[in-house]
Design a protein around this motif. Structure first.
Motif, mmCIF file in Angstrom:
data_model
loop_
_atom_site.group_PDB
_atom_site.id
_atom_site.type_symbol
_atom_site.label_atom_id
_atom_site.label_comp_id
_atom_site.label_asym_id
_atom_site.label_seq_id
_atom_site.Cartn_x
_atom_site.Cartn_y
_atom_site.Cartn_z
ATOM 1 N N TYR A 56 0.873 -1.167 0.000
ATOM 2 C CA TYR A 56 0.000 0.000 0.000
ATOM 3 C C TYR A 56 0.915 1.224 0.000
ATOM 4 C CZ TYR A 56 -3.366 -3.489 1.524
ATOM 5 O OH TYR A 56 -4.156 -4.611 1.608
ATOM 6 N N ALA A 57 1.045 1.853 -1.159
ATOM 7 C CA ALA A 57 1.886 3.055 -1.290
ATOM 8 C C ALA A 57 0.988 4.274 -1.129
ATOM 9 C CB ALA A 57 2.571 3.062 -2.652
ATOM 10 N N ILE A 58 1.270 5.064 -0.103
ATOM 11 C CA ILE A 58 0.391 6.176 0.270
ATOM 12 C C ILE A 58 1.136 7.501 0.168
ATOM 13 C CG2 ILE A 58 -0.942 7.175 2.184
ATOM 14 C CD1 ILE A 58 -1.115 4.271 3.327
ATOM 15 N N ASP A 59 0.505 8.486 -0.465
ATOM 16 C CA ASP A 59 1.075 9.837 -0.497
ATOM 17 C C ASP A 59 -0.048 10.830 -0.777
ATOM 18 O OD1 ASP A 59 2.898 12.175 -0.976
ATOM 19 O OD2 ASP A 59 4.409 10.592 -0.967
ATOM 20 N N ALA A 60 0.113 12.042 -0.285
ATOM 21 C CA ALA A 60 -0.886 13.091 -0.506
ATOM 22 C C ALA A 60 -0.497 14.008 -1.662
ATOM 23 C CB ALA A 60 -1.069 13.913 0.775
ATOM 24 N N ARG A 61 0.753 13.910 -2.116
ATOM 25 C CA ARG A 61 1.241 14.819 -3.159
ATOM 26 C C ARG A 61 1.035 14.225 -4.552
ATOM 27 N NH1 ARG A 61 7.135 15.040 -2.064
ATOM 28 N NH2 ARG A 61 6.712 12.882 -1.596
ATOM 29 N N ASN A 62 0.403 15.000 -5.433
ATOM 30 C CA ASN A 62 0.157 14.535 -6.797
ATOM 31 C C ASN A 62 1.451 14.184 -7.522
ATOM 32 O OD1 ASN A 62 -2.649 14.702 -6.673
ATOM 33 N ND2 ASN A 62 -2.643 16.867 -7.221
ATOM 34 N N GLU A 63 2.487 15.002 -7.338
ATOM 35 C CA GLU A 63 3.789 14.758 -7.962
ATOM 36 C C GLU A 63 4.331 13.383 -7.554
ATOM 37 O OE1 GLU A 63 8.234 16.827 -7.893
ATOM 38 O OE2 GLU A 63 6.914 17.052 -6.141
ATOM 39 N N ALA A 64 4.210 13.057 -6.282
ATOM 40 C CA ALA A 64 4.696 11.770 -5.770
ATOM 41 C C ALA A 64 3.857 10.619 -6.314
ATOM 42 C CB ALA A 64 4.668 11.774 -4.249
ATOM 43 N N LEU A 65 2.563 10.791 -6.372
ATOM 44 C CA LEU A 65 1.687 9.735 -6.870
ATOM 45 C C LEU A 65 1.979 9.422 -8.336
ATOM 46 C CD1 LEU A 65 -1.539 11.024 -5.136
ATOM 47 C CD2 LEU A 65 -0.287 8.933 -4.531
ATOM 48 N N ARG A 66 2.216 10.465 -9.132
ATOM 49 C CA ARG A 66 2.559 10.260 -10.544
ATOM 50 C C ARG A 66 3.899 9.534 -10.676
ATOM 51 N NH1 ARG A 66 0.390 15.483 -10.917
ATOM 52 N NH2 ARG A 66 2.469 16.381 -10.859
ATOM 53 N N ALA A 67 4.886 9.950 -9.880
ATOM 54 C CA ALA A 67 6.208 9.303 -9.934
ATOM 55 C C ALA A 67 6.109 7.841 -9.511
ATOM 56 C CB ALA A 67 7.203 10.048 -9.050
ATOM 57 N N THR A 68 5.375 7.565 -8.440
ATOM 58 C CA THR A 68 5.208 6.195 -7.966
ATOM 59 C C THR A 68 4.523 5.337 -9.022
ATOM 60 O OG1 THR A 68 5.148 6.859 -5.645
ATOM 61 C CG2 THR A 68 4.147 4.740 -6.179
ATOM 62 N N GLU A 69 3.478 5.871 -9.626
ATOM 63 C CA GLU A 69 2.764 5.120 -10.669
ATOM 64 C C GLU A 69 3.703 4.781 -11.832
ATOM 65 O OE1 GLU A 69 -1.343 5.297 -13.278
ATOM 66 O OE2 GLU A 69 -0.685 7.093 -12.227
ATOM 67 N N THR A 70 4.483 5.762 -12.274
ATOM 68 C CA THR A 70 5.442 5.525 -13.362
ATOM 69 C C THR A 70 6.484 4.489 -12.954
ATOM 70 O OG1 THR A 70 5.147 7.756 -14.224
ATOM 71 C CG2 THR A 70 7.181 6.626 -14.836
ATOM 72 N N ASN A 71 7.034 4.641 -11.756
ATOM 73 C CA ASN A 71 8.067 3.711 -11.287
ATOM 74 C C ASN A 71 7.519 2.295 -11.106
ATOM 75 O OD1 ASN A 71 10.217 5.528 -11.323
ATOM 76 N ND2 ASN A 71 9.650 6.344 -9.330
ATOM 77 N N PHE A 72 6.307 2.168 -10.586
ATOM 78 C CA PHE A 72 5.712 0.845 -10.419
ATOM 79 C C PHE A 72 5.507 0.174 -11.779
ATOM 80 C CE2 PHE A 72 3.522 1.060 -5.964
ATOM 81 C CZ PHE A 72 4.755 1.249 -5.374
ATOM 82 N N LYS A 73 5.080 0.942 -12.777
ATOM 83 C CA LYS A 73 4.925 0.376 -14.125
ATOM 84 C C LYS A 73 6.284 -0.040 -14.685
ATOM 85 C CE LYS A 73 0.718 2.742 -15.500
ATOM 86 N NZ LYS A 73 0.124 3.845 -16.251
ATOM 87 N N ASN A 74 7.293 0.837 -14.539
ATOM 88 C CA ASN A 74 8.632 0.551 -15.070
ATOM 89 C C ASN A 74 9.281 -0.663 -14.414
ATOM 90 O OD1 ASN A 74 8.392 2.715 -16.796
ATOM 91 N ND2 ASN A 74 9.656 4.083 -15.558
ATOM 92 N N PHE A 75 8.965 -0.910 -13.158
ATOM 93 C CA PHE A 75 9.571 -2.029 -12.424
ATOM 94 C C PHE A 75 8.616 -3.224 -12.293
ATOM 95 C CE2 PHE A 75 12.438 1.362 -11.414
ATOM 96 C CZ PHE A 75 13.661 0.746 -11.226
ATOM 97 N N ASN A 76 7.523 -3.195 -13.054
ATOM 98 C CA ASN A 76 6.555 -4.306 -13.074
ATOM 99 C C ASN A 76 6.106 -4.729 -11.682
ATOM 100 O OD1 ASN A 76 6.676 -4.567 -15.948
ATOM 101 N ND2 ASN A 76 8.656 -5.581 -15.685
#
Length: 184
Positions: A56-76
């Motif tokens: 469960y990756a939690i953050d309130a910042r939109n910038e962080a959520l976008r980065a996490t989403e990209t990184n999770f996709k890149n690292f499968n």
């Protein structure tokens, strides 16, 4: 191997992640909360250590959520949910899981209510990373009140850098790793 997409204040340095995850004591099949996930780099490394994590990756910042989403996709990343919002609200929500095995806390806003919610979720271990001494003191005080305080580790890292054809060391900002463990 893909590069981590970064955000302001992150990603957490690999050496700090290594010590933090060691102190967390992840086990295969754990439910893991990455509070203030920033780039998701801690979750990515956690998934390499323990198999079948539910993240469960939690953050309130939109910038962080976008980065996490990209990184999770890149690292499968599998078995990972990205949750947007204030951690203490999400953790206390009826929609959130009824328990967490362990949690890494990189964001320290509302640290008291976040720690209280994690203890209610029966977290066996909690690791908080902090750079401000006031945050360290608040975290220790809350952990002691909750009966979970274990230790604080102060980590200083220096990296080699070239200077006049030779090598010097440049220090990174020191980090405090505050560890909480469920007392038996």
């Amino acid at each position: 191997m893909p590069e981590i997409v970064s955000v302001s204040g992150g990603p957490t340095k690999p050496e700090i992640i290594a010590v933090s995850l060691f102190k967390l004591g992840l086990r295969d099949g754990d439910r893991f909360a990455d509070v203030g996930c920033g780039t998701g780099s801690v979750s990515i490394e956690a998934a390499k250590i323990a198999r079948n994590l539910t993240i469960y990756a939690i953050d309130a910042r939109n910038e962080a959520l976008r980065a996490t989403e990209t990184n999770f996709k890149n690292f499968n990343m599998e078995n990972a949910r990205i949750l947007a919002g204030e951690a203490s609200d999400l953790l206390n929500s009826d929609d959130f899981t009824d328990f967490i095995d362990c949690a890494f806390v990189g964001g320290t806003k509302n640290i008291g209510s976040v720690l209280e919610a994690l203890v209610k979720k029966k977290a066996r271990s909690i690791v908080v990373n902090a750079v401000r001494i006031e945050t360290v003191v608040r975290t220790i005080e809350v952990m002691k009140r909750l009966g979970i305080f274990d230790e604080v580790v102060h980590v200083s890292i220096s990296r080699s850098a070239p200077i006049a054809g030779e090598t010097m060391f440049k220090p990174e900002n020191p980090v405090y790793i505050v560890v909480g463990k469920k007392q038996n």
